[in-house]
Design an enzyme around this catalytic site. Structure first.
Site, mmCIF file in Angstrom:
data_model
loop_
_atom_site.group_PDB
_atom_site.id
_atom_site.type_symbol
_atom_site.label_atom_id
_atom_site.label_comp_id
_atom_site.label_asym_id
_atom_site.label_seq_id
_atom_site.Cartn_x
_atom_site.Cartn_y
_atom_site.Cartn_z
ATOM 1 N N ASN A 22 -7.140 -4.641 -9.212
ATOM 2 C CA ASN A 22 -6.733 -3.865 -10.125
ATOM 3 C C ASN A 22 -5.071 -4.071 -10.378
ATOM 4 O O ASN A 22 -4.780 -3.981 -11.453
ATOM 5 C CB ASN A 22 -7.009 -2.383 -9.784
ATOM 6 N N GLU A 48 -9.567 3.339 0.505
ATOM 7 C CA GLU A 48 -8.900 2.272 0.477
ATOM 8 C C GLU A 48 -7.925 2.364 1.872
ATOM 9 O O GLU A 48 -7.355 3.379 2.027
ATOM 10 C CB GLU A 48 -8.024 2.324 -0.869
ATOM 11 N N ARG A 49 -7.879 1.490 2.333
ATOM 12 C CA ARG A 49 -6.767 1.327 3.615
ATOM 13 C C ARG A 49 -5.387 1.485 2.943
ATOM 14 O O ARG A 49 -4.845 0.975 2.091
ATOM 15 C CB ARG A 49 -6.894 -0.128 4.179
ATOM 16 N N CYS A 93 -4.700 -7.405 -4.645
ATOM 17 C CA CYS A 93 -5.315 -6.050 -5.246
ATOM 18 C C CYS A 93 -5.832 -6.643 -6.572
ATOM 19 O O CYS A 93 -4.970 -6.998 -7.366
ATOM 20 C CB CYS A 93 -4.057 -5.121 -5.162
ATOM 21 N N CYS A 130 -11.336 0.466 -7.126
ATOM 22 C CA CYS A 130 -10.704 -0.826 -6.257
ATOM 23 C C CYS A 130 -11.349 -1.901 -6.606
ATOM 24 O O CYS A 130 -12.576 -2.334 -6.625
ATOM 25 C CB CYS A 130 -11.016 -0.360 -4.869
ATOM 26 N N GLY A 131 -10.467 -2.932 -7.266
ATOM 27 C CA GLY A 131 -10.886 -4.268 -7.836
ATOM 28 C C GLY A 131 -11.451 -5.051 -6.722
ATOM 29 O O GLY A 131 -12.596 -5.451 -6.969
ATOM 30 N N THR A 132 -10.913 -5.160 -5.855
ATOM 31 C CA THR A 132 -11.204 -6.068 -4.684
ATOM 32 C C THR A 132 -12.530 -5.328 -3.840
ATOM 33 O O THR A 132 -13.644 -6.291 -3.678
ATOM 34 C CB THR A 132 -10.368 -6.495 -3.598
ATOM 35 N N ASN A 187 0.854 -1.332 0.024
ATOM 36 C CA ASN A 187 0.018 -0.058 0.151
ATOM 37 C C ASN A 187 0.942 1.201 0.056
ATOM 38 O O ASN A 187 2.181 1.351 0.296
ATOM 39 C CB ASN A 187 -0.752 -0.011 1.382
ATOM 40 N N ASN A 189 -8.475 -9.544 1.165
ATOM 41 C CA ASN A 189 -8.159 -8.460 2.096
ATOM 42 C C ASN A 189 -9.589 -7.835 2.407
ATOM 43 O O ASN A 189 -10.640 -8.280 1.898
ATOM 44 C CB ASN A 189 -7.543 -7.357 1.161
#
Length: 336
Positions: free
Chosen positions: A90, A218-219, A88, A227-229, A79, A167
């Site tokens: 993306n 996002e963290r 991740c 954000c993909g996830t 990150n 995640n």
């Protein structure tokens, strides 16, 4: 290990606006500290990115060696704040596109190892290896609970669902995305015990017909264009809210600030994320040696990096005074 990343091939890329710095380190020679990652991802003093992807051969990484028989490459994801990330959506699609850009992979199936395990991808054939659609199988999500999770921004509060897609995510459905505010700081998530290492928060508006729009904090990063996830977590949360679970595959269209992602869900809850991935720049990272130390001087009189000195502030004040004196309107001069 070489601790100075001098002469390291790098690339910048993004998936629906979620951007990453890719460091090409096949032999696992770079010692990336959290401070180094933060410096590289800084948008003013570094390269600028939402996260860092280090490409390492699985047989050269102690973390990924057990997966070497199944995947040639390991995604070491960090990150922007320097913390490690397991997965991740993306980022891994951008890494796949980087492999096509550098000629290590053509189009078609591809397996990449991550801290969340092996991920199967499919790289679409295009006339340009730098750009194109990439799909990734995200596996089955978890809904670890507990019940009663809430997300708060200012005076507003919403119930949220804990979805783990490699995640952690807290997904809250809201009527108006503007109610999430500026998202210049992390939303308050309770109970804190649900996410001991922090979480990414999705604010989702359900438009019906399996069409979602979302904003993401996002963290370790802040608000990101995509954000993909997070898109996967939002789709699973929307499906969880539905009255009946379909017995056939379904597709959710998820629109974020940076673009559109598609999430396919099988009756067994296996997820596939699809969307564009682009490599926008390539080069060689050449930084001065030695790399700047992590620790700041203990001397309390030492100003933080980039802060103006008292002398500079004094000079600026004097310069501003001269400017105002020399350019003052006549009525101001007469009033003196």
């Amino acid at each position: 290990m070489n601790t100075t990343p001098t002469g390291t091939p790098f690339a910048k890329g993004h998936g629906t606006g979620n951007d990453f710095l890719v460091l090409d380190d096949p032999d696992n020679r770079l010692n990336l500290t959290p401070a180094t990652t933060r410096r590289l991802c800084d948008r003013r003093t570094g390269m600028g990115a939402d996260g860092l992807l280090r490409l390492v051969r699985t047989d050269a990484s102690p973390e990924a060696a057990s997966m070497a028989g199944h995947a040639q490459w390991f995604m070491d994801y960090r990150n922007a704040d320097g913390s490690l990330g397991a997965m991740c959506g993306n980022g891994i699609r951008v890494l796949a596109r980087y492999l096509t850009t550098t000629g290590r992979h053509g189009h078609g199936p591809l397996t990449i190892a991550t801290r969340a395990g092996l991920r199967e991808l499919h790289v679409a054939a295009t006339g340009d290896p730098h750009h194109g659609e990439v799909s990734v199988s995200m596996g089955r999500p978890l809904l670890p609970g507990p019940d009663g999770i809430k997300v708060a921004v200012g005076d507003r509060c919403w119930p949220a669902l804990h979805v783990d897609v490699g995640n952690p995510h807290a997904v809250a459905f809201i009527d108006d995305l503007r109610h999430a505010g500026t998202l210049d700081r992390a939303p308050v998530v309770t109970p804190s015990t649900a996410y001991p290492h922090g979480t990414t928060v999705e604010f989702v508006r359900d438009l019906g017909s399996r069409h979602l729009v979302l904003r993401v904090h996002e963290r370790g990063v802040g608000e990101t264009p995509s954000c993909g996830t997070g898109a996967c977590a939002a789709a699973i949360a929307a499906l969880h809210r539905s009255i009946a679970t379909p017995s056939h595959p379904v597709r959710y269209t998820v629109d974020a600030i940076g673009g559109r992602l598609l999430v396919d869900i099988t009756p067994d809850a296996d997820l596939t994320l699809t969307g564009p991935a682009h490599i926008t720049a390539q080069g060689t990272l050449r930084l001065p040696a030695p790399w700047p130390p992590e620790a700041r001087p203990a001397d309390s009189s030492q100003l933080p990096y980039g802060a103006p000195s008292p002398e500079l502030i004094s000079r600026a004040d004097r310069g501003l005074h001269r400017f105002l004196t020399n350019n003052a309107p006549r009525d101001m001069e007469a009033a003196r």
